[in-house]
Design an enzyme around this catalytic site. Structure first.
Site, PDB file in Angstrom:
ATOM      1  CG  ASP A 171      -4.304  -8.518   2.709  1.00  0.00           C
ATOM      2  OD1 ASP A 171      -3.567  -9.195   1.970  1.00  0.00           O
ATOM      3  OD2 ASP A 171      -4.089  -8.340   3.921  1.00  0.00           O
ATOM      4  CE  LYS A 183       2.332  -9.935   4.094  1.00  0.00           C
ATOM      5  NZ  LYS A 183       1.204  -9.857   5.023  1.00  0.00           N
ATOM      6  CD  GLN A 217       0.943  -9.028   8.628  1.00  0.00           C
ATOM      7  OE1 GLN A 217       1.299  -8.654   7.523  1.00  0.00           O
ATOM      8  NE2 GLN A 217       0.598 -10.289   8.853  1.00  0.00           N
TER       9      GLN A 217
END
Ligand code: NAP
Length: 283
Positions: free
Chosen positions: A120, A53, A97
């Site tokens: 997200d 990422k 994460q």
């Protein structure tokens, strides 16, 4: 192979190019789109995801800021970091994460995120907006699946779509996106009585189960479009999807491969959400 191969790698590269154009335009106005990436603990798979990422972010002109915390981090310490990132005017998007180490409450962490930075798309606000059909940050994997459908191209309006899997990360937002695009959506899961029968009726199939090649090729309706989200490692170490690809490709009009289908889209959509956050916040 008879159906069209949906090349997620190429489509993701195109999307990352689009993101870079927006990121550069923002930089031209003195705005550096910035993504904070929080990694807690030392799960090797999470570390790999975070590395890809941050690399993709940098290449697209998005500034990654890494926050690596030890596995012993307490809930209070993590919440304090989220509060600090929420307040930081230079941070546009925050990615925590998942999964977090088991002693940490990920729901509480996601609840604490500023919805304007929830790139997200997992917060209650983002999912609520999606359910109401309002513009919002959409979870990256289902967002990527919708882009793949657009690129085929297929317009879901009026089509029968079957989504297999009802996770908050993939299945549920995917079904909402397809409904918002006017498909007639059936959600399937582990308690669905006759999965084969449901799939046979579908003109769009999205499989997000996590079971290698569970969706048999002969279940696929002739001319259906198949999006395979699954990523499963076989005993031989091969990466395969949730759909029996070779047989399904004989019947599908278009199908994603694994790897090289949905996977590359997820990170590209995260970057797209980040530049969107930067644009919205600085307007
Ligand atoms: P998850 O949270 O484990 O959800 C799996 C879903 O599949 C559940 O809703 C479950 O039903 C359903 N299911 C399990 N067995 C089934 C069966 N026999 N018949 C029908 N449905 C069944 O998984 P997830 O996070 O959504 O991920 C799904 C897959 O996508 C995994 O392979 C994951 O690695 C992959 N993935 C890929 C990406 C990417 O970027 N390519 C991103 C995210 C996930 P119940 O709700 O009834 O248990």
């Amino acid at each position: 192979m008879i159906g069209q191969l949906i090349d997620g790698k190429a489509i993701a590269a195109k999307l990352r190019g689009e993101v870079a154009v927006t990121a550069n335009a923002l930089r031209g106005r003195g705005i550096t789109p910035t993504l904070a990436v929080v990694l807690v603990g030392d799960d090797p798979a999470s570390a790999v995801y975070v590395r890809s990422k941050t690399k993709a972010a940098r290449e697209a002109g998005v500034e990654p800021r890494d926050f690596k915390l030890p596995a012993t981090t307490t809930q209070a310490e993590l919440m304090a970091l989220v509060a600090q990132l929420n307040a930081d005017r230079e941070v546009d998007g925050i990615l925590v994460q998942l999964p977090l180490p088991p002693h940490l409450d990920s729901d509480a962490v996601i609840r604490a995120l500023d919805p304007a930075k929830d790139v997200d798309g997992l917060s209650v606000t983002s999912i609520g907006n999606l359910a109401q059909g309002k513009p919002t940050f959409v979870a990256c994997t289902p967002k990527g699946c919708m882009r793949l459908l657009r690129e085929v191209p297929v317009d879901p309006a009026g089509l029968r779509a079957v989504v297999i899997g009802r996770s908050l990360l993939v299945g549920k937002p995917m079904a909402l996106l397809l409904q918002n695009a006017n498909a007639t959506v059936t959600m399937c899961h582990s308690r669905t009585r006759d999965l084969a029968d449901e799939v046979r009726r579908a003109e769009i199939v999205v499989a997000a189960i996590g079971k290698a090649e569970m969706v048999r090729g002969d279940w696929i309706r002739e001319g259906a479009v198949v999006i395979d989200v699954g990523m499963n490692r076989t005993a031989e170490g091969k990466l395969v999807g949730d759909v029996e690809f070779t047989a399904a490709a004989q019947r599908a009009r278009a199908i994603t491969p694994v790897p090289g289908g949905v996977g590359p889209m997820t990170i590209a959509c995260l970057l797209e959400n980040t530049v969107e956050a930067a644009t919205r916040r600085r307007q």
